[in-house]
Design a protein around this motif. Structure first.
Motif, short mmCIF file in Angstrom:
data_model
loop_
_atom_site.label_atom_id
_atom_site.label_comp_id
_atom_site.label_asym_id
_atom_site.label_seq_id
_atom_site.Cartn_x
_atom_site.Cartn_y
_atom_site.Cartn_z
N GLN A 70 8.27 -4.00 11.16
CA GLN A 70 7.49 -3.20 12.12
C GLN A 70 7.59 -3.74 13.53
OE1 GLN A 70 3.70 -3.29 9.60
NE2 GLN A 70 3.85 -1.10 10.03
N HIS A 102 -1.84 -7.25 7.75
CA HIS A 102 -1.41 -6.78 6.43
C HIS A 102 -2.45 -7.17 5.39
CE1 HIS A 102 2.61 -5.64 7.74
NE2 HIS A 102 2.67 -6.77 8.42
N GLU A 124 -5.06 0.82 3.34
CA GLU A 124 -4.59 -0.23 4.24
C GLU A 124 -4.61 0.26 5.68
OE1 GLU A 124 -1.81 -2.77 6.55
OE2 GLU A 124 -1.76 -0.63 6.25
N GLU A 125 -4.29 1.55 5.87
CA GLU A 125 -4.06 2.04 7.23
C GLU A 125 -5.35 2.27 8.02
OE1 GLU A 125 -1.33 1.94 8.64
OE2 GLU A 125 0.27 2.14 7.17
N ASP A 172 6.68 1.82 5.44
CA ASP A 172 5.54 0.93 5.70
C ASP A 172 4.62 0.91 4.49
OD1 ASP A 172 3.18 -0.27 6.53
OD2 ASP A 172 2.76 1.18 8.12
N GLY A 173 4.55 -0.25 3.82
CA GLY A 173 3.70 -0.37 2.64
C GLY A 173 4.43 0.04 1.37
N HIS A 205 7.65 -6.38 3.07
CA HIS A 205 7.25 -5.35 4.04
C HIS A 205 8.34 -5.20 5.08
CE1 HIS A 205 4.46 -2.99 6.50
NE2 HIS A 205 3.59 -3.06 5.51
N HIS A 221 0.83 -1.21 0.00
CA HIS A 221 0.00 0.00 0.00
C HIS A 221 0.86 1.26 0.00
CE1 HIS A 221 0.76 0.71 4.39
NE2 HIS A 221 0.91 -0.58 4.39
#
Ligand SMILES: [Zn+2]
Length: 437
Positions: free
Chosen positions: A215, A378, A147-148, A113-114, A212, A102
């Motif tokens: 995290q 995810h 996505e978030e 992130d993404g 990815h 994403h």
């Protein structure tokens, strides 16, 4: 043998082509792409604020589409705002191998992130071009919408709707704080796209591989470059409402108080004791607590808190979650305690043949690799419902993510993209492993 299984015919040069492809992954080009994308919504503190389906997010998608068109890839969009960039294979009738992630971020999110998963996929396509490699199957790079889940709640919207197209009307009706619906925002996105055709939701996919940043701190702590993700942990969310009676803080004797806070504190104490004893894999969080009327000289008449409980094992989710509900019921005393289950999402366990492919590629490339479950959710959770799915993790500094300080080393990003390239190439050339189940 059906068309999705391994082609066992002789292909002596596949190993050499896979090796050349991984060598052609260009670390500088990947890094420059990530930094160029980070300018869209740059916060000034090194972070990115690019909420889903805003003008900024739409512009970021346009940048990507521009890069794709320079290479002659086909671009398409669907009704929920996902886009797909397709690199043709020798046999266009075969189901594609898909990668992606994403481009949207949290309001104080990072550059990786993404975004890493999307641009790692693009880098694989570019490296294939550089060597003139034609894969048997087409490759598709998906950019999943929202996505978030910040502007429109909940997240992983685009991939969830792709996996279950009949859920589209429900998603379209969701509104942001200004009353704008997903349907309106997606329409504006489509209008911003220059001549990108629409395609159906939920088209067939042979396999999905998402790269990815981890995290979390496990890869960094174990000095490991690649994580072959075994699956994504499940969760059970509860809301607990404790109801007592508001009363004067100075005049009400202890014997007649129905203090909702006192019951909440005792219950929380026992919930933490229960879950602390359940081991490192148990993730129990109470991150939101509301006190009513929230006044310093009133005995609280009501306390509401939310439980976010996650675990990779479905049986632990069931047993421990049920014990939490039991504890809530047993703490009803002078106050009523009502616990409501908000959500129960089953863990996703990826078919082991996919993480094995990732491990094998990492070993051939001499990148250190461990298997690990994903703590965060995810888009891959949703693709897992449609096709054999896997994820490749790379370290991020301090395990920090959803933070402007989010950072990752160019060498690790490069290594993860090499592994992605090899896995995509094998799937798109050889089909699914025979043991994918
Ligand atoms: Zn992400």
């Amino acid at each position: 043998m059906n068309q999705n299984q391994r082609n066992t015919g002789p292909a002596p040069d596949r190993e050499a082509i896979a090796a050349a492809l991984t060598r052609a992954i260009d670390s500088d080009r990947l890094w420059r792409s990530i930094m160029a994308m980070a300018r869209y919504g740059a916060t000034g503190n090194g972070g990115v604020n690019r909420l889903a389906l805003t003008d900024t997010d739409n512009q970021a998608h346009l940048l990507l589409i521009g890069w794709a068109r320079e290479r002659g890839y086909h671009c398409a969009a669907d009704d929920i705002g996902n886009i797909f960039i397709r690199r043709d294979g020798a046999n266009p009738a075969l189901d594609p191998v898909m990668t992606g992630s994403h481009l949207d971020t949290q309001p104080t999110g990072g550059k990786f992130d993404g975004i890493y998963g999307v641009l790692a996929g693009l880098e694989v396509f570019r490296a294939l071009d550089d060597l003139g490699i034609i894969t048997e199957r087409p490759l598709e790079l998906a950019v999943w919408a929202n996505e978030e889940g910040c502007r429109f709640v909940p997240g992983c919207m685009g991939s969830a709707c792709f996996a279950q197209p009949d859920t589209l009307p429900g998603w379209e009706a969701i509104t942001d704080r200004d009353g704008i619906t997903v349907r309106q925002a997606v329409r504006a996105f489509h209008q911003a796209l220059p001549a990108v055709p629409l395609r159906a939701l939920g088209t067939p996919v042979l396999a999905y591989i998402e790269a990815h940043i981890e995290q979390g701190p496990v890869l960094e702590d174990t000095l490991t470059t690649i994580g072959a993700v075994s699956g994504i942990q499940g969760c059970r969310d509860f809301q607990v409402v404790i109801t007592g009676a508001e009363a004067h803080a100075g005049t009400t004797p202890l014997s007649s108080r129905r203090d909702a806070m006192k019951t909440a504190v005792r219950l929380l104490h026992d919930l933490y004791a229960l879950t602390d004893a359940a081991g490192e894999e148990c993730r129990f969080t109470v991150g939101a607590l509301r006190v009513y009327p929230d006044s310093n000289s009133v005995v609280p008449g009501r306390v509401v808190f939310d439980i976010d409980f996650r675990h990779p094992s479905q049986s632990v989710l069931r047993q421990l979650g049920d014990r939490m509900l039991d504890l809530c019921a047993r703490h009803a005393d002078r106050c009523a305690v009502r616990a409501t289950e908000i959500r129960w999402r089953q863990p996703a366990v990826f078919p082991p043949a996919i993480p094995r492919l990732i491990q094998r590629a990492a070993a051939r490339l001499r990148h250190s690799c461990i298997m690990l479950p994903s703590g965060a959710s995810h888009d891959a959770v949703n693709l897992h419902k449609r096709c054999p799915t896997g994820m490749i993790f790379v370290p991020c500094a301090g395990g920090v993510s959803h933070n402007e300080r989010e950072s990752a080393a160019p060498g690790d990003l490069h290594a993860g993209t090499q592994v992605l390239a090899e896995v995509l190439y094998r799937l798109a050339t050889e089909g699914l492993p025979a043991d994918v189940g």
